[in-house]
Enzyme design. Sequence first.
Site, PDB file in Angstrom:
ATOM      1  N   LEU A  92       0.863  -1.198  -0.182  1.00 53.62           N
ATOM      2  CA  LEU A  92      -0.041   0.114   0.055  1.00 53.62           C
ATOM      3  C   LEU A  92       0.761   1.307  -0.160  1.00 53.62           C
ATOM      4  O   LEU A  92       2.130   1.419   0.431  1.00 53.62           O
ATOM      5  CB  LEU A  92      -0.931   0.052   1.024  1.00 53.62           C
ATOM      6  CG  LEU A  92      -1.721  -1.170   1.427  1.00 53.62           C
ATOM      7  CD1 LEU A  92      -2.474  -1.324   2.516  1.00 53.62           C
ATOM      8  CD2 LEU A  92      -3.118  -0.981   0.234  1.00 53.62           C
ATOM      9  N   PRO A  93       0.353   2.165  -0.443  1.00 55.55           N
ATOM     10  CA  PRO A  93       1.048   3.593  -0.449  1.00 55.55           C
ATOM     11  C   PRO A  93       1.258   4.002   1.124  1.00 55.55           C
ATOM     12  O   PRO A  93       0.575   3.442   1.914  1.00 55.55           O
ATOM     13  CB  PRO A  93       0.156   4.686  -1.015  1.00 55.55           C
ATOM     14  CG  PRO A  93      -1.215   4.002  -1.226  1.00 55.55           C
ATOM     15  CD  PRO A  93      -1.058   2.594  -1.035  1.00 55.55           C
ATOM     16  N   THR A 125       6.149   0.459   2.615  1.00 55.54           N
ATOM     17  CA  THR A 125       7.141   0.979   3.360  1.00 55.54           C
ATOM     18  C   THR A 125       6.636   2.008   4.418  1.00 55.54           C
ATOM     19  O   THR A 125       6.023   3.103   3.867  1.00 55.54           O
ATOM     20  CB  THR A 125       7.970   1.846   2.490  1.00 55.54           C
ATOM     21  OG1 THR A 125       8.935   1.090   1.526  1.00 55.54           O
ATOM     22  CG2 THR A 125       9.133   2.639   3.431  1.00 55.54           C
ATOM     23  N   LYS A 200      15.043  -0.773   5.428  1.00 55.24           N
ATOM     24  CA  LYS A 200      14.652  -0.230   4.094  1.00 55.24           C
ATOM     25  C   LYS A 200      14.784   1.366   4.483  1.00 55.24           C
ATOM     26  O   LYS A 200      15.367   1.835   3.551  1.00 55.24           O
ATOM     27  CB  LYS A 200      13.346  -0.371   4.032  1.00 55.24           C
ATOM     28  CG  LYS A 200      12.662   0.490   2.881  1.00 55.24           C
ATOM     29  CD  LYS A 200      12.899  -0.009   1.552  1.00 55.24           C
ATOM     30  CE  LYS A 200      12.393   1.057   0.495  1.00 55.24           C
ATOM     31  NZ  LYS A 200      10.971   0.908   0.297  1.00 55.24           N
ATOM     32  N   LYS A 275       9.018  11.129   0.907  1.00 52.33           N
ATOM     33  CA  LYS A 275       8.295  10.270   1.757  1.00 52.33           C
ATOM     34  C   LYS A 275       9.097   9.296   2.741  1.00 52.33           C
ATOM     35  O   LYS A 275       9.162   9.403   4.031  1.00 52.33           O
ATOM     36  CB  LYS A 275       7.360   9.598   0.976  1.00 52.33           C
ATOM     37  CG  LYS A 275       6.000  10.290   0.779  1.00 52.33           C
ATOM     38  CD  LYS A 275       5.102   9.103   0.268  1.00 52.33           C
ATOM     39  CE  LYS A 275       3.818  10.085  -0.094  1.00 52.33           C
ATOM     40  NZ  LYS A 275       2.971   8.905  -1.149  1.00 52.33           N
TER      41      LYS A 275
END
Lengths: 330, 330, 330, 330
Positions: A92-93, A125, A200, A275
């Site tokens: 998902l975003p 993320t 990440k 982001k």
Amino acid sequence: MFCFRLHRFALMNTPLYLPVSSRSMASKTQVGFIGLGNMGKPMAKNLLKHGYPVIATDVFPESCKELQELGAQIVDNPAEVADQADRVVTMLPSNPSLSRLLTGYSPNTRIKKVKKGSLLIDSSTIDPAVSKEMAVAAEKMGAVFMDAPVSGGVGAASSGKLTFMVGGVEEEFTAAQELLTCMGANVVYCGAVGTGQAAKICNNMLLAIGMIGTSETMNLGIRLGLDPKLLAKILNMSSGRCWSSDTYNPVPGVMEGVPSGNNYQGGFGTQLMAKDLGLAQTTATNTKTPVPLGSLAHQIYRMMCARGYASKDFSSVFQFLREDEENEGA
Amino acid sequence: MFCFRLHRFALMNTPLYLPVSSRSMASKTQVGFIGLGNMGKPMAKNLLKHGYPVIATDVFPESCKELQELGAQIVDNPAEVADQADRVVTMLPSNPSLSRLLTGYSPNTRIKKVKKGSLLIDSSTIDPAVSKEMAVAAEKMGAVFMDAPVSGGVGAASSGKLTFMVGGVEEEFTAAQELLTCMGANVVYCGAVGTGQAAKICNNMLLAIGMIGTSETMNLGIRLGLDPKLLAKILNMSSGRCWSSDTYNPVPGVMEGVPSGNNYQGGFGTQLMAKDLGLAQTTATNTKTPVPLGSLAHQIYRMMCARGYASKDFSSVFQFLREDEENEGA
Amino acid sequence: MFCFRLHRFALMNTPLYLPVSSRSMASKTQVGFIGLGNMGKPMAKNLLKHGYPVIATDVFPESCKELQELGAQIVDNPAEVADQADRVVTMLPSNPSLSRLLTGYSPNTRIKKVKKGSLLIDSSTIDPAVSKEMAVAAEKMGAVFMDAPVSGGVGAASSGKLTFMVGGVEEEFTAAQELLTCMGANVVYCGAVGTGQAAKICNNMLLAIGMIGTSETMNLGIRLGLDPKLLAKILNMSSGRCWSSDTYNPVPGVMEGVPSGNNYQGGFGTQLMAKDLGLAQTTATNTKTPVPLGSLAHQIYRMMCARGYASKDFSSVFQFLREDEENEGA
Amino acid sequence: MFCFRLHRFALMNTPLYLPVSSRSMASKTQVGFIGLGNMGKPMAKNLLKHGYPVIATDVFPESCKELQELGAQIVDNPAEVADQADRVVTMLPSNPSLSRLLTGYSPNTRIKKVKKGSLLIDSSTIDPAVSKEMAVAAEKMGAVFMDAPVSGGVGAASSGKLTFMVGGVEEEFTAAQELLTCMGANVVYCGAVGTGQAAKICNNMLLAIGMIGTSETMNLGIRLGLDPKLLAKILNMSSGRCWSSDTYNPVPGVMEGVPSGNNYQGGFGTQLMAKDLGLAQTTATNTKTPVPLGSLAHQIYRMMCARGYASKDFSSVFQFLREDEENEGA
């Protein structure tokens, strides 16, 4: 994304974590997939290619349709996916409300019930602290949650060459790996839940620092009279070497096949980098970790978004920093 | 440092730049060496080892004595070196007044006269703009000036493994190379005069950015629960990879044989890095080049000097940024 | 700018610094003026208004013509000014080569000779270290050099309301003050030579930090739902108060009569601020002073120059930082 | 903090927001107070002084005892306070879990029920987004939530001279003001819920920027030979002026009665500033607002916490940045 494990012999008193043997029997049973965006769609396709029945959902009907034509079953919302599959992958975003599938408040996206013994793998993320909350929520429902964010872009997602960084209970890693290897070339176990996200975020923060640093350096060298190809060569044989200088050089003409050679089209967008750096910043703030360069890198990518670079590749910071001769003034 | 070429057949009307053939005949004639510090002394020794007679000077008698015992001729000041040798290498601290051997005002250090046709090679790290001024001054005296700063520390200087980045007239590069290969493993031609300094400064600015970035990242990852060795491994197979993460990791215990494993002793001192970053900053200011991360890196190393890190290896920034548990507060 | 004192009774053995009594007799004798730009021209006019005969020069004939019509004597170059006047004021752009009137190499601008006992007042904004060099050079010629940079823009120069920050031998301050009060409302003695520049640079560095800080803060507050006028009012009654928030607010509509209300036209240009910050940076580098925010402010104004803001007022950093809705992205 | 309004005539169908008239009748009825720390205790005392019966709670029994002796009723937990008082003020540390009294998960601190029509005033400094969530939660319970963070330290809290920045429904402001004026000299209405926090955060971010900027500037000026008192005077009459330069100067000896004159004891601690800057950073990240200087200020205060400055006044950044002569190196 979540990945629910089907286990045919589940009983009331089944231990929470099934032995590996039962898991391997579970292969080729239905896999749920929530989120069919630029990354999720090719990932789900790769699951289909490897023979997994896929049950999927997304807010955009077009994305669903394409996958449906390839044989996936499409349902209306995440809850239905969780009803039917006991291995679910989510992609998902990083919108906080969307990402809190298990702990959020939205009636449309919240999953309130998962099958006991399910495996939920989230490849979005997000903040590692949110991953930890979801793991607690999953455990309360008798399920297992793992974070498995990816590195590699749309190309790697299509060719099944993603790298997955996986956090969660070590005993469950083999089960997750079985699915993730269908979609990625590397599946790395990082530690407790949240450490996949941590790895990440750490990588992308250092990547951003290296990219801006390389751009400043190349710009300075060019202004001092150095040929950019030669400068890149010197850096790459010296201690200034980094991925951004030797593999993804931001200066047009220095390398082939990178976004700098194509007007910074494609690649990894500036707003996506902004982001991820926002996540790094928030995580650092919450853990009281000083990240002066990471923080400034965040601000620079944020300023770039404000100045029209949002959808260009993040290596366009070279262009952003370069003096515009016409505007330069005295 | 300067390197004066001896050419026996020099006549009044000799063209300024001698043909290569005459230069090769010049080999094994006396080489001048100005500056016998930590770096200069082992460099001069390597010239002696390769059979070059050396005529040298330094402000510290002890440094001179050691070289004298190895066969070098010691003279009182730079001017005497320039009187006798027509190839001169200089290796001076980045003190501006010292470094302006050809253009400075100090009667003790200023060289007002060099032999016509001399080759002057400066291996000090200085502002490329000063190198250009010296090249102009040398040309007025009928000599050739080249900048040839080094990368690699005292160890590389001793073992003859330095990398030289050379700027100056291309026709003279072969002559410079003949001497520099006695002291270094790599001799890279960078372009017009000043570009050797430019390459050095650029590399070290990117190095500092990468080192601080790696330190922040490793610190953040550790606080998020990642094992430092595992995190380094993940970064090094991903886009966060850089020299500081894969070759000189700043976290104690991650790698062997680097200063982080030895309480940050040895290596490249924080105050030397601060100096190089000061040069980068000044150069960027003068060329109106934005270097936001380079500039902040400079400030961080400057703050470290103020807090007792001046003589520790520059990878000690990891230690500087790491929260001191006792001091942490609420 | 330099200001040569005429003293009719000068003899070979006159002491270098004349007693104040002789200076007051010197009033209303010719004053030299070098540099008739946006600032220099109105300053020289104010000297004429106060009854001082002015002998002036500038590279642009138009500037000279205007002053000539007001009664000034125009000569060809700085050397001629120094030949005739023994009080000389200079107001030059911060181009290093131009500013080194006494120590530079250019035959067109270098002043090699000044009258013994002359007073030279430099109102340009330059590196304090250069001021010190010029003071040494002046002393060798038997003259006195003082640095007297200004704060206040073209408007203050026209109305004679500049503030002068003066560095130099204290005994000479009265003599300098006599002339400077014709052009400014405040004449502040700062200490030894160079401290006038130091005060100017320090003020402008803090000004830049305050302006960017105010812009970030106002932007953040607006995005959080605060009315900008109300936010400014709250800051100005609290500890966030600064000159940029209460006197020169960068947000359009908050205050009247400031550049933010006029599309950032007029005022103090971004490229001028970038230059002053470059001086601050260089000075800090040379004195090993950490200036993390000053350094980042410099970089931000440098980036703005690269993005078309060079000639806008420096308060346009508010506009630069503000997200462009169209470009904002996801 | 929450402030529950008692309204004797409350009926089932009472409109959510009572008319002001009923509120004024409510004066001198019991006020709840949650959080009796350094700030909360003197605030609660001031309510007692103004004749309000206080019912309070805190995790530390000693804090409670002191207030009990002054006449307050002490209860075991926040829920009991909310049971009995219908005006409640909260003043909690910015620990996220503690601050989410209405929306959090902790059974010990969560308030699940408040009286209908209650007024809850939170004076803690928290993320404005959390304030908004709490306002929504309060509204669902039929209560009103307002954020009212303070500026001014322990001294101002004791003397009743705090400034309150209040966000929330405008119709309720008068009711809040009635209580807040017992504890503060200024009560400023900022707008919708969350804007009180926004104003507080904005002010403190600009304050931190101004303080670090003043410290860098004073340090640079001193190194350039300026007398610190004189420099402060020049800045304060010029455009560099700010609260940190003219009211709270960080250089020992420049001003009387400020922490810099007392080895940075007392005042506003570095770790508290670091926390507020963390909030500013998170808020900026979430609203995609570039705050480059605010962000770097945050990092600097974070580094200071790591280096032993956590409990010193935030003006000690002057000391942190100042070079330690012994450690300075070459």
